[in-house]
Design an enzyme around this catalytic site. Structure first.
Site, mmCIF file in Angstrom:
data_model
loop_
_atom_site.group_PDB
_atom_site.id
_atom_site.type_symbol
_atom_site.label_atom_id
_atom_site.label_comp_id
_atom_site.label_asym_id
_atom_site.label_seq_id
_atom_site.Cartn_x
_atom_site.Cartn_y
_atom_site.Cartn_z
ATOM 1 N N SER A 51 0.833 -1.199 0.000
ATOM 2 C CA SER A 51 0.000 0.000 0.000
ATOM 3 C C SER A 51 0.869 1.250 0.000
ATOM 4 O O SER A 51 1.587 1.533 0.969
ATOM 5 C CB SER A 51 -0.907 0.011 1.228
ATOM 6 O OG SER A 51 -1.620 1.219 1.279
ATOM 7 N N HIS A 77 -0.572 -1.019 -4.612
ATOM 8 C CA HIS A 77 -1.924 -0.738 -4.100
ATOM 9 C C HIS A 77 -2.039 0.760 -3.830
ATOM 10 O O HIS A 77 -1.270 1.325 -3.047
ATOM 11 C CB HIS A 77 -2.179 -1.524 -2.819
ATOM 12 C CG HIS A 77 -3.595 -1.436 -2.346
ATOM 13 N ND1 HIS A 77 -4.606 -2.229 -2.850
ATOM 14 C CD2 HIS A 77 -4.182 -0.633 -1.409
ATOM 15 C CE1 HIS A 77 -5.745 -1.931 -2.251
ATOM 16 N NE2 HIS A 77 -5.505 -0.962 -1.375
ATOM 17 N N ASP A 125 -4.608 3.754 -2.603
ATOM 18 C CA ASP A 125 -5.858 4.060 -1.910
ATOM 19 C C ASP A 125 -6.289 5.490 -2.208
ATOM 20 O O ASP A 125 -5.571 6.440 -1.870
ATOM 21 C CB ASP A 125 -5.675 3.898 -0.399
ATOM 22 C CG ASP A 125 -5.602 2.439 0.020
ATOM 23 O OD1 ASP A 125 -6.497 1.672 -0.376
ATOM 24 O OD2 ASP A 125 -4.658 2.072 0.741
ATOM 25 N N MET A 169 -8.986 8.312 -1.354
ATOM 26 C CA MET A 169 -9.980 8.680 -0.333
ATOM 27 C C MET A 169 -10.455 10.108 -0.572
ATOM 28 O O MET A 169 -9.647 10.998 -0.856
ATOM 29 C CB MET A 169 -9.368 8.576 1.062
ATOM 30 C CG MET A 169 -8.721 7.243 1.376
ATOM 31 S SD MET A 169 -8.051 7.271 3.054
ATOM 32 C CE MET A 169 -7.001 5.823 3.015
ATOM 33 N N HIS A 204 -7.820 1.304 -5.331
ATOM 34 C CA HIS A 204 -8.952 1.101 -4.425
ATOM 35 C C HIS A 204 -9.636 2.446 -4.194
ATOM 36 O O HIS A 204 -9.075 3.335 -3.563
ATOM 37 C CB HIS A 204 -8.417 0.507 -3.110
ATOM 38 C CG HIS A 204 -9.449 0.343 -2.050
ATOM 39 N ND1 HIS A 204 -9.101 0.164 -0.720
ATOM 40 C CD2 HIS A 204 -10.802 0.315 -2.094
ATOM 41 C CE1 HIS A 204 -10.205 0.038 -0.005
ATOM 42 N NE2 HIS A 204 -11.249 0.130 -0.804
ATOM 43 N N MET A 210 -12.061 4.610 -2.372
ATOM 44 C CA MET A 210 -12.870 4.820 -1.167
ATOM 45 C C MET A 210 -13.534 6.176 -1.297
ATOM 46 O O MET A 210 -13.229 7.130 -0.569
ATOM 47 C CB MET A 210 -11.986 4.735 0.075
ATOM 48 C CG MET A 210 -11.539 3.324 0.386
ATOM 49 S SD MET A 210 -10.471 3.235 1.843
ATOM 50 C CE MET A 210 -8.871 3.283 1.034
ATOM 51 N N MET A 270 -12.166 -5.586 3.721
ATOM 52 C CA MET A 270 -11.509 -4.619 4.600
ATOM 53 C C MET A 270 -11.457 -5.203 6.010
ATOM 54 O O MET A 270 -12.491 -5.465 6.615
ATOM 55 C CB MET A 270 -12.261 -3.288 4.598
ATOM 56 C CG MET A 270 -12.171 -2.513 3.293
ATOM 57 S SD MET A 270 -10.467 -2.093 2.827
ATOM 58 C CE MET A 270 -9.932 -1.127 4.247
ATOM 59 N N GLY A 276 -10.013 4.198 5.824
ATOM 60 C CA GLY A 276 -9.784 5.620 6.002
ATOM 61 C C GLY A 276 -8.402 5.970 6.511
ATOM 62 O O GLY A 276 -7.877 7.026 6.193
ATOM 63 N N ASP A 286 -7.152 -6.226 3.160
ATOM 64 C CA ASP A 286 -6.437 -4.975 3.425
ATOM 65 C C ASP A 286 -6.799 -4.488 4.821
ATOM 66 O O ASP A 286 -7.972 -4.336 5.145
ATOM 67 C CB ASP A 286 -6.835 -3.929 2.375
ATOM 68 C CG ASP A 286 -6.070 -2.620 2.540
ATOM 69 O OD1 ASP A 286 -5.168 -2.544 3.385
ATOM 70 O OD2 ASP A 286 -6.389 -1.668 1.798
#
Length: 215
Positions: A7, A32, A34, A36, A65, A67, A136, A141, A174
């Protein structure tokens, strides 16, 4: 052997190229990323410019990913930025099947993520249409959270559903993944392990990746 997707949320953003080079040269399989938005989750990470920057020198697939609220608005944008796998949240998609189709029509693999409180059974009618399900194992977050133990049972239930339906979906996990629980995760049915702090904060990150991969 497990697929390992470090990540980049835990990478050093002052020296991001160094950590990209590390992943390229390590036994890891994917990057990976993320994304957000501060709405779907109570944090803001990074967006399309970082994905594009990583893509320029990444030699492995980008596992993105989302979010975010209404992820269907940005499918084309993330394809153009370099995403190879695009994962959206079940909880954020009113028309999940349509969103999955749109991701695949752009030439990406489609993943669906589930928050800790969401049962795997909600995916029964779509499990044959996706390439990946992301469990998850922390509340999304923030990085560095403690693994939720009930996730192991959830992974096992999902694996059972995949086998029953002859789905080809892979199971990604994750949140709180490290060398102390990686073997339990793969034994429960996980195919892909996402780890951030466990890798990037280690004194020997390459050794951690190799140990995770052997799980």
């Amino acid at each position: 052997m497990a697929i390992i997707s470090p990540s980049m949320l835990s990478a050093n953003f002052l020296h991001l190229q160094n950590d990209i080079d590390f992943v390229n040269n390590s036994a890891a399989d994917w990057f990976h990323l993320d994304i957000m938005d501060g709405v779907f989750v109570p944090n803001i990470s990074y967006g399309l410019p970082i994905v594009r920057a990583v893509k320029k020198t990444a030699q492995k697939p980008l596992d993105v990913h989302l979010m975010i609220e209404k992820p269907e608005r940005y499918i084309t944008d993330f394809k153009q930025a370099g995403a190879d796998i695009l994962c959206v949240h079940y909880e954020a998609c009113t028309h999940l099947h349509r969103t999955v189709q749109a991701i695949q029509q752009q030439g990406m693999k489609a993943g669906v993520a589930l928050n800790p409180h969401t049962p795997v059974e909600v995916l029964r009618d779509i499990i044959g249409d996706v390439e990946m399900v992301l469990i998850m194992s922390v509340n999304p977050g923030f990085g560095g959270q403690e693994f939720i133990p009930q996730s192991l049972q959830k992974i096992a239930r999902l694996k059972e559903m995949i086998v029953q339906t002859n789905s080809q979906a892979l199971i990604q996990v994750d949140g709180g993944v490290d060398t102390t629980n990686c073997r339990q995760l793969t034994q429960a049915g996980a195919d892909i392990l996402v780890a951030g702090n466990a890798i990037f904060c280690a004194s020997n990150p390459s050794a951690v990746v190799e140990e995770l991969k052997r799980s």
